[in-house]
Design an enzyme around this catalytic site. Structure first.
Site, PDB file in Angstrom:
ATOM      1  N   GLU A  11      -6.585  10.542 -11.248  1.00 31.81           N
ATOM      2  CA  GLU A  11      -7.338   9.402 -11.777  1.00 31.81           C
ATOM      3  C   GLU A  11      -8.710   9.859 -12.242  1.00 31.81           C
ATOM      4  OE1 GLU A  11      -6.358   5.547  -9.031  1.00 31.81           O
ATOM      5  OE2 GLU A  11      -7.693   7.046  -8.199  1.00 31.81           O
ATOM      6  N   ASP A 218       3.109   2.727  -2.340  1.00 21.72           N
ATOM      7  CA  ASP A 218       4.135   2.808  -1.295  1.00 21.72           C
ATOM      8  C   ASP A 218       4.109   1.511  -0.512  1.00 21.72           C
ATOM      9  OD1 ASP A 218       1.544   4.544  -0.305  1.00 21.72           O
ATOM     10  OD2 ASP A 218       2.272   3.242   1.275  1.00 21.72           O
TER      11      ASP A 218
HETATM   12  N1  SAH Z   1       0.700  11.685   0.457  1.00 25.81           N
HETATM   13  C1  SAH Z   1      -0.258  11.932  -0.618  1.00 25.81           C
HETATM   14  C2  SAH Z   1      -1.615  11.783  -0.095  1.00 25.81           C
HETATM   15  C3  SAH Z   1      -2.227  10.493  -0.371  1.00 25.81           C
HETATM   16  S1  SAH Z   1      -3.532  10.612   0.603  1.00 25.81           S
HETATM   17  C4  SAH Z   1      -0.150  13.327  -1.121  1.00 25.81           C
HETATM   18  O1  SAH Z   1       0.399  14.138  -0.409  1.00 25.81           O
HETATM   19  O2  SAH Z   1      -0.663  13.591  -2.217  1.00 25.81           O
HETATM   20  C5  SAH Z   1      -4.327   9.366   0.906  1.00 25.81           C
HETATM   21  C6  SAH Z   1      -4.766   8.469  -0.212  1.00 25.81           C
HETATM   22  O3  SAH Z   1      -3.755   7.491  -0.399  1.00 25.81           O
HETATM   23  C7  SAH Z   1      -5.993   7.768   0.254  1.00 25.81           C
HETATM   24  O4  SAH Z   1      -6.864   7.549  -0.828  1.00 25.81           O
HETATM   25  C8  SAH Z   1      -5.455   6.442   0.793  1.00 25.81           C
HETATM   26  O5  SAH Z   1      -6.431   5.438   0.643  1.00 25.81           O
HETATM   27  C9  SAH Z   1      -4.247   6.166  -0.064  1.00 25.81           C
HETATM   28  N2  SAH Z   1      -3.064   5.507   0.523  1.00 25.81           N
HETATM   29  C10 SAH Z   1      -1.938   5.227  -0.197  1.00 25.81           C
HETATM   30  N3  SAH Z   1      -0.995   4.673   0.577  1.00 25.81           N
HETATM   31  C11 SAH Z   1      -1.506   4.612   1.831  1.00 25.81           C
HETATM   32  C12 SAH Z   1      -0.976   4.152   3.081  1.00 25.81           C
HETATM   33  N4  SAH Z   1       0.275   3.688   3.189  1.00 25.81           N
HETATM   34  N5  SAH Z   1      -1.757   4.236   4.177  1.00 25.81           N
HETATM   35  C13 SAH Z   1      -3.013   4.737   4.070  1.00 25.81           C
HETATM   36  N6  SAH Z   1      -3.551   5.193   2.919  1.00 25.81           N
HETATM   37  C14 SAH Z   1      -2.821   5.141   1.796  1.00 25.81           C
END
Ligand code: SAH
Length: 248
Positions: A11, A218
């Protein structure tokens, strides 16, 4: 000056690509990009993940760049079942779901100690601007901006816009048990993420108008079948940059 914080690198890159007269500076391990977007001076930075990163980054933008408004973008997990991947949540208020003083000193679950607040609202005028920008993006741009097969792969038809409560905590929520527990404790809850409520607390303390816009990535449960990097790169980052372009 408007501050823009993005929680995903994809982004951030697309927002930075929109800037004119760009310059960059490294502050506290982060690259901060300054430039113009629609003739408006903006400063753009990766937020980091988690509440501390979001708080230090927003404080840095306020103290060092004297921003007058803050826009935060990222992805989030949906809490109620009627929200779908690709939907857009505009946060109207924010709670730290892992804040719990366990009633010691009479401080209730979720209450921020010493501020005597549980939910912190975002700026109403920025909520309005964000709604207009998202609406405009969905009506005018999405079809040309995002490939049809990417939307189809994710079963996204027309993303819907939701306004409401966002909860943040230092935890990626991916279990239906935790999701249901949060919904029970906070029945109005729309989405969970890891930064918004930290930004809200900093903005509240400084009296700074702010807004948080999140694309649902998600369902905060076990069945995360989607290809996360593909979703961010091919879909969410386009939504974000398009919305920001209409908002600033
Ligand atoms: N799994 C992803 C990482 C996303 S990390 C990867 O491996 O690339 C975390 C980011 O996703 C943070 O900015 C958070 O705010 C957001 N996020 C998205 N879904 C989330 C959820 N279910 N719980 C907590 N944060 C979430």
């Amino acid at each position: 000056m408007i501050g823009i914080m993005a929680a995903m690198h994809e982004e951030l890159n697309r927002i930075v690509a929109l800037l004119e007269n760009i310059s960059e500076e490294k502050v506290a391990r982060k690259k901060v990009y300054s430039g113009y977007l629609n003739n408006q001076k903006v400063v753009v930075v990766f937020s980091g993940w988690g509440k501390v990163a979001a708080a230090t980054t927003s404080t840095m933008l306020i103290e060092r760049y004297a921003i007058k408004q803050l826009i935060f973008t990222g992805v989030a997990g949906a809490i109620p079942s009627h929200l779908n991947i690709g939907d857009i949540v505009i946060g109207t208020s924010f709670v730290q779901h892992d804040m719990d003083c366990a009633d010691v000193l009479g401080i209730k679950r979720f209450e921020i100690p010493l501020l005597s607040l549980t939910e912190i609202p975002s700026s109403q005028s920025m909520q309005q601007k964000a709604n207009n920008a998202v609406q405009k993006y969905l009506t005018d741009d999405i079809k040309t901006d995002v490939k049809k097969e990417e939307l189809a792969y994710l079963n996204i038809e027309t993303p819907s816009i939701h306004n409401g409560l966002i909860a943040s905590g230092d935890q990626f929520i991916n279990s239906s048990e935790k999701q249901q527990e949060l919904l029970k404790a906070l029945p109005e809850l729309l989405a969970v993420e890891m930064e918004g409520a930290a930004v809200a607390q900093v903005a509240h303390e400084y009296g700074l108008p702010f807004i948080v816009i999140r694309i649902i990535s998600d369902k905060a449960n076990e069945d995360s079948h989607i290809d996360f990097p593909r979703f961010i790169e091919k879909v969410a980052s386009h939504f974000t940059a398009g919305i920001i372009r209409h908002m600033v």
